[in-house]
Design a protein around this motif. Structure first.
Motif, PDB file in Angstrom:
ATOM      1  N   PRO A 161       3.642   2.734   7.505  1.00  0.00           N
ATOM      2  CA  PRO A 161       3.013   1.692   6.680  1.00  0.00           C
ATOM      3  C   PRO A 161       1.677   1.203   7.248  1.00  0.00           C
ATOM      4  CG  PRO A 161       5.347   1.273   6.872  1.00  0.00           C
ATOM      5  CD  PRO A 161       5.056   2.416   7.793  1.00  0.00           C
ATOM      6  N   LEU A 162       1.593   1.063   8.583  1.00  0.00           N
ATOM      7  CA  LEU A 162       0.319   0.628   9.171  1.00  0.00           C
ATOM      8  C   LEU A 162      -0.761   1.688   8.952  1.00  0.00           C
ATOM      9  CD1 LEU A 162       1.343  -1.098  12.533  1.00  0.00           C
ATOM     10  CD2 LEU A 162       0.393  -2.169  10.496  1.00  0.00           C
ATOM     11  N   LEU A 163      -0.338   2.957   9.003  1.00  0.00           N
ATOM     12  CA  LEU A 163      -1.288   4.045   8.750  1.00  0.00           C
ATOM     13  C   LEU A 163      -1.800   3.982   7.308  1.00  0.00           C
ATOM     14  CD1 LEU A 163      -2.415   6.508  10.314  1.00  0.00           C
ATOM     15  CD2 LEU A 163      -0.745   7.902   9.094  1.00  0.00           C
ATOM     16  N   ALA A 164      -0.896   3.634   6.388  1.00  0.00           N
ATOM     17  CA  ALA A 164      -1.301   3.495   4.979  1.00  0.00           C
ATOM     18  C   ALA A 164      -2.402   2.451   4.858  1.00  0.00           C
ATOM     19  CB  ALA A 164      -0.098   3.096   4.121  1.00  0.00           C
ATOM     20  N   LEU A 165      -2.300   1.389   5.680  1.00  0.00           N
ATOM     21  CA  LEU A 165      -3.327   0.346   5.651  1.00  0.00           C
ATOM     22  C   LEU A 165      -4.636   0.847   6.247  1.00  0.00           C
ATOM     23  CD1 LEU A 165      -4.425  -2.540   5.413  1.00  0.00           C
ATOM     24  CD2 LEU A 165      -3.341  -3.052   7.582  1.00  0.00           C
ATOM     25  N   ALA A 211      -7.119  -4.264   1.530  1.00  0.00           N
ATOM     26  CA  ALA A 211      -6.913  -3.416   2.705  1.00  0.00           C
ATOM     27  C   ALA A 211      -8.089  -3.520   3.676  1.00  0.00           C
ATOM     28  CB  ALA A 211      -6.709  -1.964   2.277  1.00  0.00           C
ATOM     29  N   LEU A 230      -5.780   3.871   6.493  1.00  0.00           N
ATOM     30  CA  LEU A 230      -6.448   4.913   5.713  1.00  0.00           C
ATOM     31  C   LEU A 230      -6.992   4.402   4.381  1.00  0.00           C
ATOM     32  CD1 LEU A 230      -4.117   7.971   6.336  1.00  0.00           C
ATOM     33  CD2 LEU A 230      -6.268   7.386   7.456  1.00  0.00           C
ATOM     34  N   ARG A 231      -6.394   3.357   3.845  1.00  0.00           N
ATOM     35  CA  ARG A 231      -6.735   2.896   2.500  1.00  0.00           C
ATOM     36  C   ARG A 231      -8.222   2.572   2.290  1.00  0.00           C
ATOM     37  NH1 ARG A 231      -3.267   2.619  -2.034  1.00  0.00           N
ATOM     38  NH2 ARG A 231      -4.689   1.992  -3.681  1.00  0.00           N
ATOM     39  N   LEU A 285       0.818  -1.211   0.000  1.00  0.00           N
ATOM     40  CA  LEU A 285       0.000   0.000   0.000  1.00  0.00           C
ATOM     41  C   LEU A 285       0.857   1.269   0.000  1.00  0.00           C
ATOM     42  CD1 LEU A 285      -2.869  -1.036   2.430  1.00  0.00           C
ATOM     43  CD2 LEU A 285      -2.861  -1.064  -0.055  1.00  0.00           C
ATOM     44  N   VAL A 286       2.110   1.161   0.489  1.00  0.00           N
ATOM     45  CA  VAL A 286       2.994   2.324   0.459  1.00  0.00           C
ATOM     46  C   VAL A 286       3.761   2.383  -0.859  1.00  0.00           C
ATOM     47  CG1 VAL A 286       5.000   3.420   1.518  1.00  0.00           C
ATOM     48  CG2 VAL A 286       3.240   2.423   2.962  1.00  0.00           C
ATOM     49  N   TRP A 315       1.145   5.026  -1.931  1.00  0.00           N
ATOM     50  CA  TRP A 315       1.526   6.407  -1.648  1.00  0.00           C
ATOM     51  C   TRP A 315       2.766   6.840  -2.422  1.00  0.00           C
ATOM     52  CZ3 TRP A 315       0.908   6.963   4.415  1.00  0.00           C
ATOM     53  CH2 TRP A 315      -0.471   6.971   4.710  1.00  0.00           C
TER      54      TRP A 315
END
Lengths: 283, 281
Positions: B38-42, B253, B44-45, A120-121, A127
């Motif tokens: 990276p956990l935040l990216a998950l 996600a 928020l996705r 996801l990054v 991102w």
């Protein structure tokens, strides 16, 4: 007469036998049988097949990649573990308990989720993915992705061994050294390091075992390119799915031997240096 | 310090030892960039889908079945491992017998053995032609390539957690309570059941929670033995992998966030258990 002398907290013989048989039986069937099977299957088609499966170029490439990923991830997590333990054990600050909880977090996250977060990054829909692609930097399906996955799943190993150990040991010795004029680096090298060396080794040992064996997180990020981005555990899967059981169990046997070596070293450290490990007086 | 009345100039830094800023700074930087962001990216996705979209992604029968399988079997594995883990810890702490050290070392095998190796070994062992599978087959029991295969792999992978949390506590508690119980006429089984077990409860629950968390998130050892039939023996982590392979990032996600939320709840439960155990001492 013997009845009165019997220790009241000693289990009667029938109970000892029942529980002993349950415990030994469960361990034998659940843990030992799979291990025995790995070696039996690996040697099933002869020692020659076993060794020719070992020296196959794709297998060697997988061994090399696994060792390389571990050689990058383990030292980084070791430096992190030392820094985290130094700051937590030698200083007072607010939010310390919270920090320790966060450091432990990767242990309770599923390895697949660990892989997912980096997709996801760094993925093309992620991102940073499109930006990095502009500079021709590949993270996913190549070595950096595999290293990141390995770092995530082995993140707390060194830190969680060193933190309780260094908290227990206190600050007196380091403070004495500092008062006598030692620099920070000298203090660490001559005072702290000798005190924590066996705990450090113990943490590195566990970190390394997990790094070489990680499957789920690496599987998500590797892309499974044979001979290029396949680590040892992924190579086991590839061979197994292609019905090359002899090959799959040959690589599996190699990994199992590594696991046994790790267990032997771990037991030795626990037995010889019990007082100098946090693991042996953890509650 | 200053209460003595001597005027000693305080050092500029509050700390005697050097390296506070460097070590804490590096710790927080490393933790934030590699784990927290990276956990935040998950987290928020899935919001790209909106709450409705996220619910739609999770509430499909296939996703719900996989979540039910992963968490249901993880609970069953945690209970089974807690029972056997306690018995094994009891035997290792209280009894003396030859080969005890070896037995003790073997407990950690699931920690040390790569999960893919455990996966192909268990799969071969419990397949209808395998050592255990062929015996069970005669009685009409199928393990490999059914949901029971998931359970077997989870029991294997989580066992060390239950033994290793109970074992140190069991070796620390004194035997005076048991002696008292015996003096008051309790049978041995009564002392174990009504005196030892209640004292051990926080440790047993802690071990069970750790076993549950590990089993629910496990992937490597399960996919080989489960057969991976959608909505039957397909675990949630595998569904994440499948959705990623289909480039359904938001869907993956959404499932990932559910798994992560479960991890957080387990982490909170573990912290709660630890403070409960500390109070009881």
């Amino acid at each position: 007469m013997s009845r009165r002398l019997a220790n009241p907290t000693e289990d009667p013989l029938w109970l000892k036998l029942t529980l002993g048989i349950i415990a030994v039986g469960f361990i034998a069937i659940m843990l030992l049988l799979p291990l025995v099977l790995v070696f039996k299957e690996a040697l099933a088609s002869g020692v020659k097949t076993f060794f020719s499966a070992m020296v196959e170029p794709d297998t060697l490439a997988a061994v090399k990649l696994s060792l390389l990923a571990a050689a990058i991830a383990v030292p980084l997590n070791t430096v992190f573990g030392i820094a985290a333990a130094w700051s937590i054990a030698k200083f007072d600050f607010r939010g310390k308990t919270f920090l320790v909880t966060l450091i432990d977090l990767p242990f309770s996250v599923s390895p697949v989720v660990a892989g997912l977060v980096y997709v996801l990054v760094f993925g093309m829909q992620g991102w940073l993915g499109p930006t990095l692609a502009g500079y021709d930097i590949r993270i996913l399906f190549s070595l950096p992705g595999i290293v990141l996955a390995t770092i995530f799943v082995t993140f707390p190993f060194v830190a969680r061994e060193l933190i309780p150990l260094m908290v227990d040991q206190g600050r007196d010795e380091e403070e004495a050294a500092a008062t006598l004029g030692a620099s920070g680096f000298q203090t660490f090298l001559r005072v702290t390091l000798p005190n924590i060396k066996w705990g450090l080794l113990y943490g590195i040992l566990l970190c390394n075992a997990r790094a070489l064996g990680e499957f789920g997180a690496v599987s998500v990020l590797s892309g499974h390119i044979r001979g290029q981005t396949n680590t040892m555990p992924l190579h086991v899967q590839l061979l197994y799915d292609n019905y090359d059981y002899a090959g799959a169990f040959a690589v599996a046997a190699l990994l199992a031997m590594l696991a046994l070596l790790t267990l032997a070293l771990k037991s030795f450290l626990e037995w010889r240096y019990a007082d100098e490990l946090a693991a042996s007086h953890r509650h | 310090m200053s209460a003595i009345g001597l005027k000693i100039p305080l050092p500029k830094s509050r700390h005697v030892l050097p390296g506070f800023g460097l070590s804490l700074g590096f710790t927080i930087f490393y933790l934030t960039s590699l784990v927290l962001i990276p956990l935040l990216a998950l987290v928020l996705r899935p919001f790209e889908l909106g709450l409705d979209g996220m619910w739609n992604a999770i509430s499909t029968p296939r996703v719900m079945a996989s979540l039910r399988l992963s968490f249901g079997m993880a609970l069953a594995a945690a209970v089974i491992d807690s029972v056997f883990g306690f018995i094994i810890a009891w035997v290792l702490v209280r009894y003396r017998f030859p080969g005890k050290a070896l037995l003790d070392a073997v407990i950690d095998l699931p920690f040390a053995l790569p999960t893919a190796v455990a996966g192909i070994a268990l799969s071969t062992l419990y397949a209808p032609t395998g050592w255990i599978g062929s015996i069970l087959m005669e009685h009409g029991i199928k393990i490999a390539y059914t949901p029971w295969g998931v359970l077997v792999a989870m029991i294997f992978i989580s066992l060390p957690f239950t033994v290793r949390t109970v074992q140190p506590v069991l070796s620390e508690i004194g035997r005076d309570m048991e002696e008292a119980a015996a003096t008051l006429g309790a049978t041995r089984l009564q002392s174990i059941g009504r005196v030892v077990l209640p004292m051990m409860l926080p440790a047993i629950l802690t071990g069970a929670a750790m076993a549950f968390a590990r089993a629910a998130g496990e992937y490597g050892s399960i996919i080989f033995i489960a057969g991976n039939i959608p909505a039957v023996s397909e675990i949630a982590p595998l569904l994440i992998v499948i959705k990623l392979e289909q480039y359904d990032y938001a869907g993956a996600a959404a499932v990932g966030v559910v798994m992560l939320a479960a991890s957080f709840i387990m982490l909170l439960a573990l912290n709660g258990l630890q403070s409960w155990a500390a109070k009881r001492r």
